[in-house]
Enzyme design. Structure first.
Site, mmCIF file in Angstrom:
data_model
loop_
_atom_site.group_PDB
_atom_site.id
_atom_site.type_symbol
_atom_site.label_atom_id
_atom_site.label_comp_id
_atom_site.label_asym_id
_atom_site.label_seq_id
_atom_site.Cartn_x
_atom_site.Cartn_y
_atom_site.Cartn_z
ATOM 1 N N PRO A 148 0.849 -1.214 0.000
ATOM 2 C CA PRO A 148 0.000 0.000 0.000
ATOM 3 C C PRO A 148 0.876 1.253 0.000
ATOM 4 O O PRO A 148 1.798 1.384 0.806
ATOM 5 C CB PRO A 148 -0.777 -0.108 1.316
ATOM 6 N N GLU A 149 0.616 2.138 -0.926
ATOM 7 C CA GLU A 149 1.333 3.408 -0.995
ATOM 8 C C GLU A 149 0.464 4.501 -0.375
ATOM 9 O O GLU A 149 -0.671 4.250 0.022
ATOM 10 C CB GLU A 149 1.663 3.743 -2.457
ATOM 11 N N HIS A 153 -5.318 -14.686 8.696
ATOM 12 C CA HIS A 153 -4.476 -13.489 8.637
ATOM 13 C C HIS A 153 -5.108 -12.273 9.317
ATOM 14 O O HIS A 153 -4.590 -11.172 9.216
ATOM 15 C CB HIS A 153 -4.151 -13.151 7.185
ATOM 16 N N ARG A 160 1.493 -10.981 5.505
ATOM 17 C CA ARG A 160 2.963 -11.055 5.667
ATOM 18 C C ARG A 160 3.434 -10.495 7.008
ATOM 19 O O ARG A 160 4.611 -10.580 7.327
ATOM 20 C CB ARG A 160 3.636 -10.346 4.490
ATOM 21 N N ARG A 195 23.572 18.289 -2.625
ATOM 22 C CA ARG A 195 23.310 16.840 -2.619
ATOM 23 C C ARG A 195 23.638 16.251 -3.985
ATOM 24 O O ARG A 195 23.106 16.689 -5.003
ATOM 25 C CB ARG A 195 21.832 16.567 -2.293
#
Ligand SMILES: [Zn+2]
Length: 270
Positions: free
Chosen positions: A2-3, A91, A110, A151
């Site tokens: 999931p983002e 789960h 997971r 950077r």
């Protein structure tokens, strides 16, 4: 995984079902998530009324008058709203039950997700060092330009660094750089201010569109599995290796940066 848009969609999906509801019981079937779930969670939540559901980066913040439950969906986690008598499957690790006859169920095959209790969530060790939210006004081209001076890291890795800005995952990074016309290999410190303006706008646009697309799945959070998945949106660069650039017809190039795939147009992105 999931983002940010999926987590924001989850927040919007569950919030209307649990705000103003009082927690009657917390069932934790397996404490072995990414970090062991502290007993402070099930000790503090019962009796509390949910005041709001917030989000910081990819953490959901279930706020009560006494403190906040901080939930991360990990690699494979999801949340959904179910009737209290819905049987749990293997789960389904956590249920937060409410006096409304509904519960919030956290499923995570997971077990890379996490659940913490905190009285001051934004100061929690997981959240306190995060960069700004990409959709907040504090995040803009000037901010990126300032942070990037000196950077030498590539711009793609720079914008994927959660200390710089949260929520720009791999797909969104490629897409934003394509929209802004910036070569993903360019050193962050060697990009001019006006190009950072374009990049910040592209990031907001790409994430905003994904969140909007997620809005069509909101009703799935009650009674469904809560797995919003990746939202269908037309990808301009990501996953399009050797296919013609939609702007100039040059075949899209694929490279690897920091062990992640990057897709870009060698002609449009300089
Ligand atoms: Zn092109």
């Amino acid at each position: 995984m999931p983002e940010l848009p999926e987590v924001e969609t989850s927040r919007r999906g569950i919030e209307p079902h649990i705000v103003d509801a009082t927690i009657t019981r917390v069932v934790i079937r397996d404490r072995r998530l990414r970090w062991p779930v502290s007993r402070a969670v099930d000790r503090n939540l019962p009796g509390q009324t949910v005041t709001s559901v917030g989000r910081r980066a990819k953490y959901l913040l279930i706020n009560t008058g006494k403190g906040t439950a901080i939930l991360h969906l990990g690699m494979s986690g999801s949340v959904c709203i179910l009737d209290l008598d819905t049987p749990a499957s293997i789960h389904d690790h956590v249920d937060i039950e409410f006096d409304t006859g509904l519960m919030l169920r956290f499923r995570d095959p997971r077990r890379f997700g996490s659940l913490h209790w905190s009285k001051q969530p934004l100061s929690h060790r997981l959240l306190k060092n995060l960069g700004p939210e990409p959709l907040d006004d504090a995040f803009d081209g000037y901010y990126l330009w300032q942070k990037s001076r000196g950077r030498s890291v590539s711009i793609k890795q720079f914008i994927m660094n959660a200390h710089i800005v949260v929520g720009v995952g791999n797909i969104y990074a490629s897409e934003s750089l394509f929209m802004a016309g910036i070569n993903p290999r360019r050193a962050a410190g060697r990009i001019a201010g006006h190009r950072y303006d374009a990049l910040a706008n592209a990031i907001k646009d790409v994430l905003g569109k994904a969140i909007k697309a997620g809005g069509t799945t909101l009703r799935d959070f009650y009674g469904g599995d809560g797995e919003a998945g990746y939202f269908q949106q037309q990808l301009e660069a990501y996953g399009r290796e050797d296919q013609p650039c939609r702007r100039c017809d040059t075949p899209i190039t694929a490279i690897v940066q920091g062990q992640r795939s990057t897709f870009y147009c060698k002609r449009c992105q300089t």
